[in-house]
Design a protein around this motif. Structure first.
Motif, PDB file in Angstrom:
ATOM      1  N   SER A  36     -27.977  31.001 -29.890  1.00 16.81           N
ATOM      2  CA  SER A  36     -28.773  30.116 -30.739  1.00 16.81           C
ATOM      3  C   SER A  36     -29.853  29.372 -29.954  1.00 16.81           C
ATOM      4  O   SER A  36     -30.811  28.877 -30.529  1.00 16.81           O
ATOM      5  N   PHE A  37     -29.710  29.309 -28.637  1.00 17.55           N
ATOM      6  CA  PHE A  37     -30.679  28.612 -27.786  1.00 17.55           C
ATOM      7  C   PHE A  37     -31.997  29.376 -27.756  1.00 17.55           C
ATOM      8  O   PHE A  37     -32.023  30.605 -27.739  1.00 17.55           O
ATOM      9  N   ARG A  38     -33.096  28.653 -27.738  1.00 19.78           N
ATOM     10  CA  ARG A  38     -34.431  29.249 -27.615  1.00 19.78           C
ATOM     11  C   ARG A  38     -35.104  28.673 -26.382  1.00 19.78           C
ATOM     12  O   ARG A  38     -35.200  27.459 -26.231  1.00 19.78           O
ATOM     13  N   LEU A  39     -35.564  29.553 -25.529  1.00 21.90           N
ATOM     14  CA  LEU A  39     -36.286  29.146 -24.327  1.00 21.90           C
ATOM     15  C   LEU A  39     -37.766  29.138 -24.682  1.00 21.90           C
ATOM     16  O   LEU A  39     -38.399  30.186 -24.764  1.00 21.90           O
ATOM     17  N   LYS A  40     -38.299  27.971 -24.926  1.00 23.44           N
ATOM     18  CA  LYS A  40     -39.675  27.845 -25.425  1.00 23.44           C
ATOM     19  C   LYS A  40     -40.723  28.377 -24.456  1.00 23.44           C
ATOM     20  O   LYS A  40     -41.728  28.940 -24.854  1.00 23.44           O
ATOM     21  N   LYS A  41     -40.492  28.178 -23.165  1.00 23.08           N
ATOM     22  CA  LYS A  41     -41.442  28.676 -22.161  1.00 23.08           C
ATOM     23  C   LYS A  41     -40.682  28.955 -20.875  1.00 23.08           C
ATOM     24  O   LYS A  41     -39.558  28.502 -20.683  1.00 23.08           O
ATOM     25  N   GLY A  42     -41.304  29.742 -19.998  1.00 23.45           N
ATOM     26  CA  GLY A  42     -40.704  30.025 -18.698  1.00 23.45           C
ATOM     27  C   GLY A  42     -39.787  31.229 -18.665  1.00 23.45           C
ATOM     28  O   GLY A  42     -39.105  31.444 -17.669  1.00 23.45           O
ATOM     29  N   GLY A  43     -39.766  32.014 -19.726  1.00 30.59           N
ATOM     30  CA  GLY A  43     -38.905  33.196 -19.758  1.00 30.59           C
ATOM     31  C   GLY A  43     -39.215  34.179 -18.645  1.00 30.59           C
ATOM     32  O   GLY A  43     -38.310  34.779 -18.059  1.00 30.59           O
ATOM     33  N   GLU A  44     -40.504  34.331 -18.321  1.00 27.58           N
ATOM     34  CA  GLU A  44     -40.906  35.230 -17.235  1.00 27.58           C
ATOM     35  C   GLU A  44     -40.337  34.739 -15.911  1.00 27.58           C
ATOM     36  O   GLU A  44     -39.904  35.534 -15.078  1.00 27.58           O
ATOM     37  N   ASP A  45     -40.319  33.438 -15.733  1.00 30.80           N
ATOM     38  CA  ASP A  45     -39.796  32.849 -14.497  1.00 30.80           C
ATOM     39  C   ASP A  45     -38.280  33.032 -14.405  1.00 30.80           C
ATOM     40  O   ASP A  45     -37.750  33.371 -13.340  1.00 30.80           O
ATOM     41  N   VAL A  46     -37.588  32.807 -15.504  1.00 33.35           N
ATOM     42  CA  VAL A  46     -36.131  32.988 -15.513  1.00 33.35           C
ATOM     43  C   VAL A  46     -35.794  34.441 -15.210  1.00 33.35           C
ATOM     44  O   VAL A  46     -34.907  34.735 -14.401  1.00 33.35           O
ATOM     45  N   TYR A  47     -36.513  35.357 -15.841  1.00 40.63           N
ATOM     46  CA  TYR A  47     -36.284  36.779 -15.592  1.00 40.63           C
ATOM     47  C   TYR A  47     -36.526  37.105 -14.114  1.00 40.63           C
ATOM     48  O   TYR A  47     -35.719  37.800 -13.488  1.00 40.63           O
ATOM     49  N   ALA A  48     -37.622  36.589 -13.556  1.00 41.25           N
ATOM     50  CA  ALA A  48     -37.933  36.824 -12.136  1.00 41.25           C
ATOM     51  C   ALA A  48     -36.816  36.292 -11.237  1.00 41.25           C
ATOM     52  O   ALA A  48     -36.437  36.940 -10.255  1.00 41.25           O
ATOM     53  N   TYR A  49     -36.273  35.133 -11.582  1.00 44.76           N
ATOM     54  CA  TYR A  49     -35.184  34.560 -10.805  1.00 44.76           C
ATOM     55  C   TYR A  49     -33.942  35.437 -10.878  1.00 44.76           C
ATOM     56  O   TYR A  49     -33.327  35.754  -9.840  1.00 44.76           O
ATOM     57  N   ILE A  50     -33.572  35.860 -12.072  1.00 43.44           N
ATOM     58  CA  ILE A  50     -32.386  36.713 -12.226  1.00 43.44           C
ATOM     59  C   ILE A  50     -32.549  38.005 -11.432  1.00 43.44           C
ATOM     60  O   ILE A  50     -31.638  38.434 -10.729  1.00 43.44           O
ATOM     61  N   VAL A  51     -33.725  38.616 -11.524  1.00 44.53           N
ATOM     62  CA  VAL A  51     -33.989  39.838 -10.771  1.00 44.53           C
ATOM     63  C   VAL A  51     -33.899  39.572  -9.267  1.00 44.53           C
ATOM     64  O   VAL A  51     -33.325  40.364  -8.511  1.00 44.53           O
ATOM     65  N   SER A  52     -34.411  38.428  -8.822  1.00 40.84           N
ATOM     66  CA  SER A  52     -34.432  38.113  -7.392  1.00 40.84           C
ATOM     67  C   SER A  52     -33.030  37.940  -6.808  1.00 40.84           C
ATOM     68  O   SER A  52     -32.819  38.207  -5.627  1.00 40.84           O
ATOM     69  N   VAL A  53     -32.080  37.498  -7.600  1.00 40.84           N
ATOM     70  CA  VAL A  53     -30.711  37.306  -7.098  1.00 40.84           C
ATOM     71  C   VAL A  53     -29.794  38.470  -7.444  1.00 40.84           C
ATOM     72  O   VAL A  53     -28.633  38.469  -7.066  1.00 40.84           O
ATOM     73  N   SER A  54     -30.328  39.455  -8.152  1.00 36.51           N
ATOM     74  CA  SER A  54     -29.520  40.600  -8.564  1.00 36.51           C
ATOM     75  C   SER A  54     -29.634  41.785  -7.622  1.00 36.51           C
ATOM     76  O   SER A  54     -29.142  42.864  -7.934  1.00 36.51           O
TER      77      SER A  54
END
Length: 137
Positions: A117-135
């Protein structure tokens, strides 16, 4: 010749998608996500301790939606995965901005629902980049 070209294109599509966002900014923004999601590698090493309401996001890039083993997904996200939804930066960002609307559009079903139900209004590209960087991708 056409077979060689087709094979080359398929090979390029199979390469991991590199994120264009800012991983450092994404690390901070992930604080909003960790109330429901954790990031833990396949050996069980916890990279970011978080909730278990949502699936583990380690290795999400290139993963078929609704397929993280051991997590009970809603019917719509499973259906989206069965219909070819694979997480990349574009789909991750669009889904995180409005999960229900994304699934309705992707599946073409007005009855589609999302457990998220949560909506990430902005910064989705950054969150994705972070997840990829630690994966390790």
């Amino acid at each position: 010749m056409n077979r060689i070209l087709a094979t080359a294109i398929i090979g390029l599509l199979a390469l991991p998608a590199y994120a264009e966002g800012d991983a450092e900014a994404g690390k901070k923004a992930f604080n909003k996500c960790k109330s429901c999601h954790m990031i833990a590698d396949p050996e069980g090493e916890v990279i970011v301790k978080g909730g278990k309401t949502g699936p583990n996001l380690y290795g999400i890039a290139g993963r078929t939606a609704g397929t993280y083993e051991g997590f009970k997904y809603g019917d719509s996200i499973v259906a989206a995965g069965e219909n070819g939804l694979v997480w990349d930066e574009e789909t991750f960002v669009a889904y995180s901005q409005d999960p229900k609307a994304f699934l309705k559009d992707y599946l073409g079903e007005t009855s589609a629902k999302s457990k998220m139900s949560f909506r990430l209004k902005k910064g989705g590209e950054d969150v994705y980049a972070y997840i990829v960087s630690v994966s390790g991708e």
